[in-house]
Design a protein around this motif. Structure first.
Motif, PDB file in Angstrom:
ATOM      1  N   PRO A  58       0.789  -1.235   0.000  1.00 45.94           N
ATOM      2  CA  PRO A  58       0.000   0.000   0.000  1.00 45.94           C
ATOM      3  C   PRO A  58       0.822   1.286   0.000  1.00 45.94           C
ATOM      4  CG  PRO A  58      -0.973  -1.583   1.496  1.00 45.94           C
ATOM      5  CD  PRO A  58       0.343  -2.167   1.033  1.00 45.94           C
ATOM      6  N   ARG A  59       1.964   1.301   0.646  1.00 43.90           N
ATOM      7  CA  ARG A  59       2.756   2.533   0.713  1.00 43.90           C
ATOM      8  C   ARG A  59       4.183   2.368   0.193  1.00 43.90           C
ATOM      9  NH1 ARG A  59      -0.495   6.003   2.905  1.00 43.90           N
ATOM     10  NH2 ARG A  59      -1.809   5.549   4.664  1.00 43.90           N
ATOM     11  N   SER A  60       4.489   1.213  -0.383  1.00 40.19           N
ATOM     12  CA  SER A  60       5.851   1.008  -0.888  1.00 40.19           C
ATOM     13  C   SER A  60       5.867  -0.046  -1.976  1.00 40.19           C
ATOM     14  CB  SER A  60       6.780   0.587   0.257  1.00 40.19           C
ATOM     15  OG  SER A  60       6.401  -0.689   0.747  1.00 40.19           O
ATOM     16  N   GLY A  61       6.974  -0.108  -2.676  1.00 45.91           N
ATOM     17  CA  GLY A  61       7.139  -1.113  -3.716  1.00 45.91           C
ATOM     18  C   GLY A  61       6.681  -0.668  -5.086  1.00 45.91           C
ATOM     19  N   GLY A  62       6.309   0.608  -5.215  1.00 43.09           N
ATOM     20  CA  GLY A  62       5.873   1.109  -6.516  1.00 43.09           C
ATOM     21  C   GLY A  62       4.387   0.955  -6.741  1.00 43.09           C
ATOM     22  N   ASN A  63       3.578   1.210  -5.730  1.00 44.70           N
ATOM     23  CA  ASN A  63       2.136   1.008  -5.834  1.00 44.70           C
ATOM     24  C   ASN A  63       1.490   1.864  -6.919  1.00 44.70           C
ATOM     25  OD1 ASN A  63      -0.798   0.795  -5.063  1.00 44.70           O
ATOM     26  ND2 ASN A  63       0.144  -0.539  -3.559  1.00 44.70           N
ATOM     27  N   LEU A  64       2.087   2.986  -7.269  1.00 41.21           N
ATOM     28  CA  LEU A  64       1.612   3.798  -8.389  1.00 41.21           C
ATOM     29  C   LEU A  64       2.386   3.311  -9.604  1.00 41.21           C
ATOM     30  CD1 LEU A  64       2.157   6.971  -6.310  1.00 41.21           C
ATOM     31  CD2 LEU A  64      -0.101   6.178  -7.008  1.00 41.21           C
ATOM     32  N   HIS A  65       1.746   2.546 -10.464  1.00 47.91           N
ATOM     33  CA  HIS A  65       2.503   1.899 -11.523  1.00 47.91           C
ATOM     34  C   HIS A  65       1.821   1.985 -12.877  1.00 47.91           C
ATOM     35  CE1 HIS A  65      -0.165  -1.119  -9.722  1.00 47.91           C
ATOM     36  NE2 HIS A  65      -0.224  -1.651 -10.917  1.00 47.91           N
ATOM     37  N   CYS A  66       2.642   1.869 -13.908  1.00 44.49           N
ATOM     38  CA  CYS A  66       2.191   1.935 -15.291  1.00 44.49           C
ATOM     39  C   CYS A  66       2.787   0.754 -16.043  1.00 44.49           C
ATOM     40  CB  CYS A  66       2.672   3.248 -15.914  1.00 44.49           C
ATOM     41  SG  CYS A  66       2.314   3.397 -17.668  1.00 44.49           S
ATOM     42  N   PHE A  67       1.929   0.010 -16.740  1.00 40.56           N
ATOM     43  CA  PHE A  67       2.362  -1.096 -17.586  1.00 40.56           C
ATOM     44  C   PHE A  67       2.199  -0.669 -19.039  1.00 40.56           C
ATOM     45  CE2 PHE A  67       0.573  -4.308 -14.279  1.00 40.56           C
ATOM     46  CZ  PHE A  67       1.675  -4.131 -13.484  1.00 40.56           C
ATOM     47  N   THR A  68       3.246  -0.874 -19.854  1.00 40.82           N
ATOM     48  CA  THR A  68       3.176  -0.600 -21.283  1.00 40.82           C
ATOM     49  C   THR A  68       3.703  -1.819 -22.023  1.00 40.82           C
ATOM     50  OG1 THR A  68       3.605   1.750 -20.866  1.00 40.82           O
ATOM     51  CG2 THR A  68       3.878   0.974 -23.127  1.00 40.82           C
ATOM     52  N   ALA A  69       2.885  -2.379 -22.905  1.00 35.78           N
ATOM     53  CA  ALA A  69       3.301  -3.562 -23.658  1.00 35.78           C
ATOM     54  C   ALA A  69       4.480  -3.212 -24.567  1.00 35.78           C
ATOM     55  CB  ALA A  69       2.144  -4.096 -24.479  1.00 35.78           C
ATOM     56  N   VAL A  70       5.514  -4.044 -24.514  1.00 41.45           N
ATOM     57  CA  VAL A  70       6.648  -3.927 -25.429  1.00 41.45           C
ATOM     58  C   VAL A  70       6.411  -4.890 -26.589  1.00 41.45           C
ATOM     59  CG1 VAL A  70       9.147  -4.276 -25.678  1.00 41.45           C
ATOM     60  CG2 VAL A  70       8.233  -3.224 -23.602  1.00 41.45           C
ATOM     61  N   THR A  71       5.886  -6.074 -26.266  1.00 45.04           N
ATOM     62  CA  THR A  71       5.442  -7.069 -27.245  1.00 45.04           C
ATOM     63  C   THR A  71       4.033  -7.478 -26.816  1.00 45.04           C
ATOM     64  OG1 THR A  71       6.218  -8.979 -25.959  1.00 45.04           O
ATOM     65  CG2 THR A  71       7.813  -7.948 -27.469  1.00 45.04           C
ATOM     66  N   SER A  72       3.395  -8.344 -27.586  1.00 44.12           N
ATOM     67  CA  SER A  72       2.123  -8.906 -27.122  1.00 44.12           C
ATOM     68  C   SER A  72       2.403  -9.573 -25.786  1.00 44.12           C
ATOM     69  CB  SER A  72       1.595  -9.943 -28.112  1.00 44.12           C
ATOM     70  OG  SER A  72       1.241  -9.317 -29.321  1.00 44.12           O
ATOM     71  N   CYS A  73       1.559  -9.288 -24.785  1.00 42.46           N
ATOM     72  CA  CYS A  73       1.816  -9.837 -23.463  1.00 42.46           C
ATOM     73  C   CYS A  73       0.514  -9.980 -22.684  1.00 42.46           C
ATOM     74  CB  CYS A  73       2.804  -8.965 -22.682  1.00 42.46           C
ATOM     75  SG  CYS A  73       2.233  -7.296 -22.337  1.00 42.46           S
ATOM     76  N   ALA A  74       0.602 -10.731 -21.618  1.00 37.41           N
ATOM     77  CA  ALA A  74      -0.510 -10.853 -20.671  1.00 37.41           C
ATOM     78  C   ALA A  74       0.069 -10.731 -19.277  1.00 37.41           C
ATOM     79  CB  ALA A  74      -1.216 -12.196 -20.834  1.00 37.41           C
ATOM     80  N   VAL A  75      -0.679 -10.042 -18.406  1.00 40.21           N
ATOM     81  CA  VAL A  75      -0.248  -9.822 -17.033  1.00 40.21           C
ATOM     82  C   VAL A  75      -1.374 -10.263 -16.108  1.00 40.21           C
ATOM     83  CG1 VAL A  75       0.482  -8.107 -15.341  1.00 40.21           C
ATOM     84  CG2 VAL A  75       1.098  -7.826 -17.741  1.00 40.21           C
ATOM     85  N   LEU A  76      -1.021 -11.048 -15.111  1.00 40.82           N
ATOM     86  CA  LEU A  76      -1.969 -11.410 -14.068  1.00 40.82           C
ATOM     87  C   LEU A  76      -1.714 -10.467 -12.907  1.00 40.82           C
ATOM     88  CD1 LEU A  76      -4.101 -13.282 -12.795  1.00 40.82           C
ATOM     89  CD2 LEU A  76      -2.200 -14.704 -11.986  1.00 40.82           C
ATOM     90  N   ASP A  77      -2.715  -9.687 -12.543  1.00 41.77           N
ATOM     91  CA  ASP A  77      -2.638  -8.738 -11.439  1.00 41.77           C
ATOM     92  C   ASP A  77      -3.612  -9.196 -10.365  1.00 41.77           C
ATOM     93  OD1 ASP A  77      -0.855  -6.632 -11.497  1.00 41.77           O
ATOM     94  OD2 ASP A  77      -2.288  -5.142 -12.174  1.00 41.77           O
ATOM     95  N   VAL A  78      -3.102  -9.484  -9.182  1.00 47.45           N
ATOM     96  CA  VAL A  78      -3.961  -9.888  -8.065  1.00 47.45           C
ATOM     97  C   VAL A  78      -3.942  -8.756  -7.053  1.00 47.45           C
ATOM     98  CG1 VAL A  78      -4.332 -11.577  -6.232  1.00 47.45           C
ATOM     99  CG2 VAL A  78      -3.431 -12.321  -8.457  1.00 47.45           C
ATOM    100  N   LEU A  79      -5.115  -8.188  -6.769  1.00 50.58           N
ATOM    101  CA  LEU A  79      -5.252  -7.061  -5.847  1.00 50.58           C
ATOM    102  C   LEU A  79      -5.978  -7.517  -4.600  1.00 50.58           C
ATOM    103  CD1 LEU A  79      -5.849  -6.020  -8.984  1.00 50.58           C
ATOM    104  CD2 LEU A  79      -5.711  -3.866  -7.810  1.00 50.58           C
ATOM    105  N   ALA A  80      -5.399  -7.224  -3.462  1.00 52.27           N
ATOM    106  CA  ALA A  80      -6.015  -7.642  -2.203  1.00 52.27           C
ATOM    107  C   ALA A  80      -5.959  -6.498  -1.203  1.00 52.27           C
ATOM    108  CB  ALA A  80      -5.291  -8.872  -1.648  1.00 52.27           C
ATOM    109  N   PRO A  81      -7.074  -5.975  -0.777  1.00 53.25           N
ATOM    110  CA  PRO A  81      -8.414  -6.247  -1.301  1.00 53.25           C
ATOM    111  C   PRO A  81      -8.588  -5.580  -2.656  1.00 53.25           C
ATOM    112  CG  PRO A  81      -8.504  -4.529   0.363  1.00 53.25           C
ATOM    113  CD  PRO A  81      -7.075  -5.004   0.312  1.00 53.25           C
TER     114      PRO A  81
END
Length: 146
Positions: A58-81
């Motif tokens: 919540p307050r560290s580790g880069g919680n404000l983040h931006c993903f930009t595809a470099v190639t075709s890709c898939a990302v699994l993002d698990v948010l809790a809560p």
């Protein structure tokens, strides 16, 4: 919230920030006079599968983040809560400005490498954003730390 992200295939650029504590905000001094808040760069790299899972707290580790595809890709993002506007966990989007954009006020705020800082402005969600959310229906997660 805590976020676990895993690149399933392909490559993506990740740029992430953490807010500066205590919070530091200023106005843009542009015609719209929008507010910006100072953040410190946490990560600015390309992740290619297979690679380790990243964890954002919540307050560290880069919680404000931006993903930009470099190639075709898939990302699994698990948010809790998960995001919930009713519970005050809104998904907010930002535009980042270089640290030097808002001078001379910004010059007195940090004594480190200016490239490690940026001013973030809250913006509307992008029109081309596509997310698919789902609810975990597996076995109950046990918290053994209690």
């Amino acid at each position: 919230m805590t976020v676990l992200s895993k690149v399933l295939y392909g490559s993506m650029h990740v740029k992430s920030y953490d807010w500066i504590e205590p919070a530091c905000s200023t106005r843009s001094n542009k015609p719209d006079d929008f507010p910006v808040t100072l953040a410190k760069l946490h990560m600015d790299t390309v992740l290619t599968a297979p690679c380790p899972t990243t964890v954002l707290f919540p307050r560290s580790g880069g919680n404000l983040h931006c993903f930009t595809a470099v190639t075709s890709c898939a990302v699994l993002d698990v948010l809790a809560p998960p995001y919930s506007e009713e519970a005050g966990r809104c998904c907010t989007y930002y535009h980042d400005y270089p640290y030097s954009t808002f001078t001379p006020v910004s010059r007195i705020l940090v004594n480190e490498n200016e490239d490690e800082y940026a001013w973030l402005e809250a913006i509307e969600a992008p029109d081309d954003l596509h997310m698919r959310s789902g609810r975990y229906t597996g076995p109950a997660v046990q918290d053994h730390a209690l």
